[in-house]
Motif scaffolding. Structure first.
Motif, PDB file in Angstrom:
ATOM      1  N   SER A  35      17.975  -3.286  -5.942  1.00  0.00           N
ATOM      2  CA  SER A  35      17.257  -4.498  -6.349  1.00  0.00           C
ATOM      3  C   SER A  35      17.958  -5.742  -5.837  1.00  0.00           C
ATOM      4  N   GLN A  45      10.416  -9.383  -5.637  1.00  0.00           N
ATOM      5  CA  GLN A  45       9.717  -8.212  -6.172  1.00  0.00           C
ATOM      6  C   GLN A  45       8.637  -8.590  -7.180  1.00  0.00           C
ATOM      7  N   ASN A  46       8.812  -9.710  -7.888  1.00  0.00           N
ATOM      8  CA  ASN A  46       7.749 -10.164  -8.796  1.00  0.00           C
ATOM      9  C   ASN A  46       6.509 -10.569  -8.013  1.00  0.00           C
ATOM     10  N   LEU A  48       5.677  -9.398  -5.029  1.00  0.00           N
ATOM     11  CA  LEU A  48       5.087  -8.159  -4.525  1.00  0.00           C
ATOM     12  C   LEU A  48       4.256  -7.469  -5.606  1.00  0.00           C
ATOM     13  N   ARG A  49       4.812  -7.434  -6.802  1.00  0.00           N
ATOM     14  CA  ARG A  49       4.089  -6.793  -7.911  1.00  0.00           C
ATOM     15  C   ARG A  49       2.805  -7.549  -8.223  1.00  0.00           C
ATOM     16  N   GLY A  52       0.174  -6.571  -6.103  1.00  0.00           N
ATOM     17  CA  GLY A  52      -0.241  -5.179  -6.269  1.00  0.00           C
ATOM     18  C   GLY A  52       0.588  -4.162  -5.522  1.00  0.00           C
ATOM     19  N   ALA A  54       4.403  -2.082  -5.048  1.00  0.00           N
ATOM     20  CA  ALA A  54       5.648  -1.693  -5.708  1.00  0.00           C
ATOM     21  C   ALA A  54       6.341  -0.625  -4.863  1.00  0.00           C
ATOM     22  N   ASP A 112       0.467   0.919  -3.134  1.00  0.00           N
ATOM     23  CA  ASP A 112      -0.465  -0.009  -3.758  1.00  0.00           C
ATOM     24  C   ASP A 112      -0.619   0.395  -5.218  1.00  0.00           C
ATOM     25  N   MET A 113      -0.350  -0.534  -6.124  1.00  0.00           N
ATOM     26  CA  MET A 113      -0.356  -0.202  -7.550  1.00  0.00           C
ATOM     27  C   MET A 113      -1.744   0.169  -8.059  1.00  0.00           C
TER      28      MET A 113
END
Length: 130
Positions: A35, A45-46, A48-49, A52, A54, A112-113
């Protein structure tokens, strides 16, 4: 990409009753290092999340070589081994004063989440291996 170094101090909560690091906590140490590595590459990363995307650990091959103990100051080294469109392989070691205690090869997959399908790695992670 260059090697990434991350320092960890062993806390009481990381150990078993004998003051030795509980085996599963090495996985936490290397996760924190990954991380931190991603953040140093400028990847949020926030964000990216929110978009959608991860990362998931697809595979870990690990060797527990020597124990770490309460209050040890450990170093986690992360090195890129290989990468492709949606996957990358990292070598990670946890050392104490130059002596390797834990050695792992970690395969990560971007996905893709919403669909769970593979997704291309961010450009900063597709840089040449090194």
């Amino acid at each position: 990409m260059t090697d990434h170094v991350f320092d960890v101090r062993v806390h009481y909560e990381d150990t078993d009753m004998g003051g030795i690091v509980y085996h599963a906590n090495y996985l936490k140490f290397i996760e924190r290092a990954r991380s931190d590595w991603v953040a140093t590459l400028g990847i949020d990363q926030n964000a990216l999340r929110a978009a959608g995307m991860a990362f998931a650990v697809a595979r870990i091959e690990a060797d527990f070589l020597r124990p770490a103990r309460l209050d040890d100051r450990l170093t986690v080294l992360t090195r890129t081994v290989s990468g492709s469109g949606a996957r990358m392989v990292l070598a990670q070691t946890v050392s104490l004063k130059g002596s390797v205690l834990f050695d792992a090869v970690v395969t990560l997959a971007a996905f893709d989440m919403a669909s769970g399908r593979p997704r291309r790695l961010p450009p900063a992670l597709r840089a040449p291996v090194g």
